[in-house]
Design an enzyme around this catalytic site. Structure first.
Site, PDB file in Angstrom:
ATOM      1  N   GLY A   1      33.972  38.010  15.035  1.00 17.72           N
ATOM      2  CA  GLY A   1      35.322  38.156  14.246  1.00 17.72           C
ATOM      3  C   GLY A   1      36.564  38.179  14.842  1.00 17.72           C
ATOM      4  CB  ALA A   2      37.368  36.880  17.945  1.00 17.09           C
ATOM      5  CB  SER A   3      38.911  33.686  13.380  1.00 20.40           C
ATOM      6  OG  SER A   3      38.291  34.475  12.277  1.00 20.40           O
TER       7      SER A   3
ATOM      8  CB  VAL B   1      27.613  39.737  12.897  1.00 18.22           C
ATOM      9  CG1 VAL B   1      28.376  38.999  14.030  1.00 18.22           C
ATOM     10  CG2 VAL B   1      28.356  40.274  11.898  1.00 18.22           C
TER      11      VAL B   1
ATOM     12  CE1 TYR C   1      35.331  48.467   6.430  1.00 16.09           C
ATOM     13  CE2 TYR C   1      36.284  50.847   6.676  1.00 16.09           C
ATOM     14  CZ  TYR C   1      36.123  49.423   7.010  1.00 16.09           C
ATOM     15  OH  TYR C   1      36.893  49.200   8.023  1.00 16.09           O
TER      16      TYR C   1
ATOM     17  CB  ALA D   1      27.473  54.505   4.609  1.00 14.24           C
TER      18      ALA D   1
HETATM   19  P1  NAP Z   1      40.066  40.889   8.931  1.00  8.13           P
HETATM   20  O1  NAP Z   1      41.408  40.561   9.108  1.00  8.13           O
HETATM   21  O2  NAP Z   1      39.443  40.967   7.650  1.00  8.13           O
HETATM   22  O3  NAP Z   1      39.257  40.056   9.941  1.00  8.13           O
HETATM   23  C1  NAP Z   1      37.728  40.262   9.729  1.00  8.13           C
HETATM   24  C2  NAP Z   1      36.891  39.328  10.609  1.00  8.13           C
HETATM   25  O4  NAP Z   1      35.703  39.416  10.906  1.00  8.13           O
HETATM   26  C3  NAP Z   1      37.427  37.697  10.758  1.00  8.13           C
HETATM   27  O5  NAP Z   1      37.587  37.241  11.872  1.00  8.13           O
HETATM   28  C4  NAP Z   1      36.214  37.087   9.971  1.00  8.13           C
HETATM   29  O6  NAP Z   1      36.056  36.004  10.192  1.00  8.13           O
HETATM   30  C5  NAP Z   1      35.321  38.180  10.643  1.00  8.13           C
HETATM   31  N1  NAP Z   1      33.826  38.199   9.674  1.00  8.13           N
HETATM   32  C6  NAP Z   1      33.725  38.788   8.577  1.00  8.13           C
HETATM   33  N2  NAP Z   1      32.676  38.552   8.234  1.00  8.13           N
HETATM   34  C7  NAP Z   1      31.884  38.036   9.333  1.00  8.13           C
HETATM   35  C8  NAP Z   1      30.560  37.825   9.489  1.00  8.13           C
HETATM   36  N3  NAP Z   1      29.529  37.933   8.357  1.00  8.13           N
HETATM   37  N4  NAP Z   1      30.141  37.292  10.577  1.00  8.13           N
HETATM   38  C9  NAP Z   1      30.955  36.738  11.640  1.00  8.13           C
HETATM   39  N5  NAP Z   1      32.356  37.414  11.289  1.00  8.13           N
HETATM   40  C10 NAP Z   1      32.567  37.921  10.184  1.00  8.13           C
HETATM   41  O7  NAP Z   1      39.866  42.525   9.239  1.00  8.13           O
HETATM   42  P2  NAP Z   1      40.365  43.515  10.451  1.00  8.13           P
HETATM   43  O8  NAP Z   1      41.470  44.202   9.822  1.00  8.13           O
HETATM   44  O9  NAP Z   1      40.904  42.428  11.507  1.00  8.13           O
HETATM   45  O10 NAP Z   1      39.401  44.187  10.865  1.00  8.13           O
HETATM   46  C11 NAP Z   1      38.408  44.192  12.099  1.00  8.13           C
HETATM   47  C12 NAP Z   1      37.635  45.261  12.184  1.00  8.13           C
HETATM   48  O11 NAP Z   1      38.477  46.644  12.365  1.00  8.13           O
HETATM   49  C13 NAP Z   1      36.537  45.525  11.047  1.00  8.13           C
HETATM   50  O12 NAP Z   1      35.351  46.042  11.595  1.00  8.13           O
HETATM   51  C14 NAP Z   1      37.237  46.541  10.089  1.00  8.13           C
HETATM   52  O13 NAP Z   1      36.319  47.441   9.434  1.00  8.13           O
HETATM   53  C15 NAP Z   1      37.872  47.394  11.207  1.00  8.13           C
HETATM   54  N6  NAP Z   1      38.852  48.290  10.801  1.00  8.13           N
HETATM   55  C16 NAP Z   1      39.962  47.844  10.385  1.00  8.13           C
HETATM   56  C17 NAP Z   1      40.856  48.440   9.667  1.00  8.13           C
HETATM   57  C18 NAP Z   1      42.245  47.991   9.178  1.00  8.13           C
HETATM   58  O14 NAP Z   1      43.058  48.789   8.746  1.00  8.13           O
HETATM   59  N7  NAP Z   1      42.676  46.818   9.177  1.00  8.13           N
HETATM   60  C19 NAP Z   1      40.868  50.045   9.772  1.00  8.13           C
HETATM   61  C20 NAP Z   1      39.665  50.437  10.434  1.00  8.13           C
HETATM   62  C21 NAP Z   1      38.755  49.690  10.854  1.00  8.13           C
HETATM   63  P3  NAP Z   1      36.585  34.458   9.527  1.00  8.13           P
HETATM   64  O15 NAP Z   1      37.906  34.681   9.667  1.00  8.13           O
HETATM   65  O16 NAP Z   1      35.782  33.670   9.912  1.00  8.13           O
HETATM   66  O17 NAP Z   1      36.346  35.060   7.888  1.00  8.13           O
END
Ligand code: NAP
Length: 246
Positions: A11-13, A63, A154, A156
């Site tokens: 998920g690094a895009s 994933v 989420y 869980a």
């Molecule tokens: P985000 O901006 O929504 O980005 C999510 C990333 O995951 C995107 O690159 C997306 O790819 C990819 N992705 C989604 N479903 C996927 C799948 N089935 N297979 C492969 N890639 C997938 O989220 P973020 O805020 O950066 O979050 C990153 C991580 O941090 C997540 O695990 C999230 O639960 C955790 N987190 C975030 C926060 C927060 O406040 N933002 C807080 C706590 C934890 P596409 O671009 O191709 O869709």
């Protein structure tokens, strides 16, 4: 070929995953970048992640799908011959109170966030075992520790990552494989941009540092846990949350 270290980030895009990729790129790593969306602009992403002539392999895949993870790891090993660091970052939300939550919303969050960590780790770990070294960092969340109304699925999944991390750390320590988790609090990304302003304000008010975190602040901790600077840390969950949970 110059022997740069290799990191695979799911998920690094965009969001936190992309910042993690930048941090590793700036520290002289070759990158394996996983993404899922068809619309990802790989040319633009490559420009953003290119530092010091590093090599970047893009691997498209879900994933949550075991065979796609197997294929992504196969491609990575064919290109680089090793994976030094695995960052399990991909994650989704499907929020709603349990009373109204659909079974598919529970399943999809568990499948991407938790089963995804299993799928990737299971396929990467044989290579780390063989070379008797490796770092695995998975992105959990503070809500996996303290819970959050409207996020039973989420929370869980994120709590599951913590149990997975601690168990695997115990299994692999003797092979010099370090397994840790990072638990972000409230970070500015697409995931949180969908929240209404009043919700953001009320969450912000509960954070001792009185602001949301940045993806870069999470990336720094992930990099620390993947580097030799953390040589006596395994099986831990490090909160990056402005003091939200203590
Ligand atoms: P985000 O901006 O929504 O980005 C999510 C990333 O995951 C995107 O690159 C997306 O790819 C990819 N992705 C989604 N479903 C996927 C799948 N089935 N297979 C492969 N890639 C997938 O989220 P973020 O805020 O950066 O979050 C990153 C991580 O941090 C997540 O695990 C999230 O639960 C955790 N987190 C975030 C926060 C927060 O406040 N933002 C807080 C706590 C934890 P596409 O671009 O191709 O869709």
């Amino acid at each position: 070929m110059e022997d740069k270290k290799v990191v695979l980030i799911t998920g690094a895009s965009r969001g936190i995953g992309k910042e993690i990729a930048k941090k590793f790129a700036k520290n002289d790593y070759n990158l394996i970048i996983n993404y899922i969306s068809e619309n990802t602009d790989l040319e633009e992403l490559e420009k953003e992640l290119k530092y010091n002539g590093n090599e970047i392999l893009f691997v498209k895949g879900n994933v949550a799908n075991y065979s796609e993870c197997e294929e992504m790891v196969k491609q990575a090993i064919e290109k680089f011959g090793k994976i030094d660091v695995l960052v399990n970052n991909a994650g989704i939300t499907r929020d709603g109170l349990l009373m109204r939550m659909k079974e598919e919303d529970f399943d999809s969050v568990i499948n991407v966030n938790l089963k995804g960590v299993f799928n990737m780790t299971k396929n990467v770990i044989p290579y780390m075992m063989k070379k008797k070294s490796g770092k695995i960092v998975s992105i959990s969340s503070v809500v996996g520790v303290v819970g959050n109304a409207g996020q039973t699925n989420y929370s869980a999944s994120k709590a599951g990552i913590i149990g997975f991390t601690k168990s695997l750390a115990k299994e692999c320590a003797s092979r010099n494989i370090y397994v840790n988790a990072v638990a972000p609090g409230f970070i500015q990304t697409d995931m949180t941009s969908v929240l209404k302003d009043d919700v953001k304000e009320s969450i912000g008010a509960q954070i001792p540092l009185k602001r949301m975190g940045t993806a870069e602040e999470v990336a720094k901790v992930v990099y620390f846990l993947s580097s030799d600077e953390s040589s006596y840390i395994t099986g831990q969950v490090i909160n990056v949350d402005g003091g939200m949970v203590m």
